[in-house]
Motif scaffolding. Structure first.
Motif, short mmCIF file in Angstrom:
data_model
loop_
_atom_site.label_atom_id
_atom_site.label_comp_id
_atom_site.label_asym_id
_atom_site.label_seq_id
_atom_site.Cartn_x
_atom_site.Cartn_y
_atom_site.Cartn_z
N SER A 69 0.77 -1.42 0.17
CA SER A 69 -0.02 -0.10 0.00
C SER A 69 0.81 1.24 0.30
N ASN A 70 2.17 0.89 0.51
CA ASN A 70 3.00 2.34 0.53
C ASN A 70 4.35 2.24 -0.35
N ASP A 71 4.48 1.17 -1.11
CA ASP A 71 5.89 1.06 -1.57
C ASP A 71 5.87 0.02 -2.69
N SER A 72 6.86 0.16 -3.54
CA SER A 72 6.87 -0.80 -4.72
C SER A 72 8.41 -1.06 -5.01
N ILE A 73 8.79 -2.35 -5.07
CA ILE A 73 10.17 -2.67 -5.06
C ILE A 73 10.33 -3.69 -6.21
N LEU A 74 11.33 -3.47 -7.10
CA LEU A 74 11.65 -4.38 -8.17
C LEU A 74 12.93 -5.14 -7.97
N GLN A 75 12.86 -6.26 -8.14
CA GLN A 75 14.20 -7.33 -8.02
C GLN A 75 14.00 -7.94 -9.05
#
Length: 119
Positions: A69-75
């Protein structure tokens, strides 16, 4: 969230090129996404991801997007050539809490995916 997640049982699948087989999603190519919603990794979270797949080409770069709901992380996971299906582990940035996980395959991909599992 810690169970073995079959590729065919994802919550949403879309893209230009893929085929549903009896136990896998095969021929994954251009701009294909598999989405797993409401994955709760809890307070302890995950550090690793296992992928069971087959790469008939030199390397498939798999993008794993975690959205809360408060972040997006790409790996990224680099799945190199294999003679058939193999289980491989990939270190991940520490991820906790409720997430939507999207497995993305970009142009040039050629991959068959059976399952994923987070640890």
């Amino acid at each position: 969230a810690f169970a073995k997640l079959m590729a065919k049982e994802c919550d949403a699948m879309y893209g230009d090129n893929f085929t549903l087989a009896s136990d896998a999603v095969v021929g994954i190519g251009n701009n294909v996404s598999l989405e797993y919603r409401e994955m709760d990794f809890g307070a302890n979270g995950i550090h690793r991801m296992k992928i069971c797949g087959y790469s008939p080409i030199e390397c498939n770069t798999i993008h794993i997007k975690f959205t809360s709901s408060n972040d997006s992380i790409l790996q990224l996971a680099e799945f190199y050539y294999s003679d058939g299906y193999e289980d491989r582990s990939f270190e991940m940035q520490h991820i906790t809490g409720l997430q939507t996980v999207t497995i993305l395959f970009l142009p040039g991909s050629n991959f068959d995916l059976k399952w994923i599992q987070f640890e």
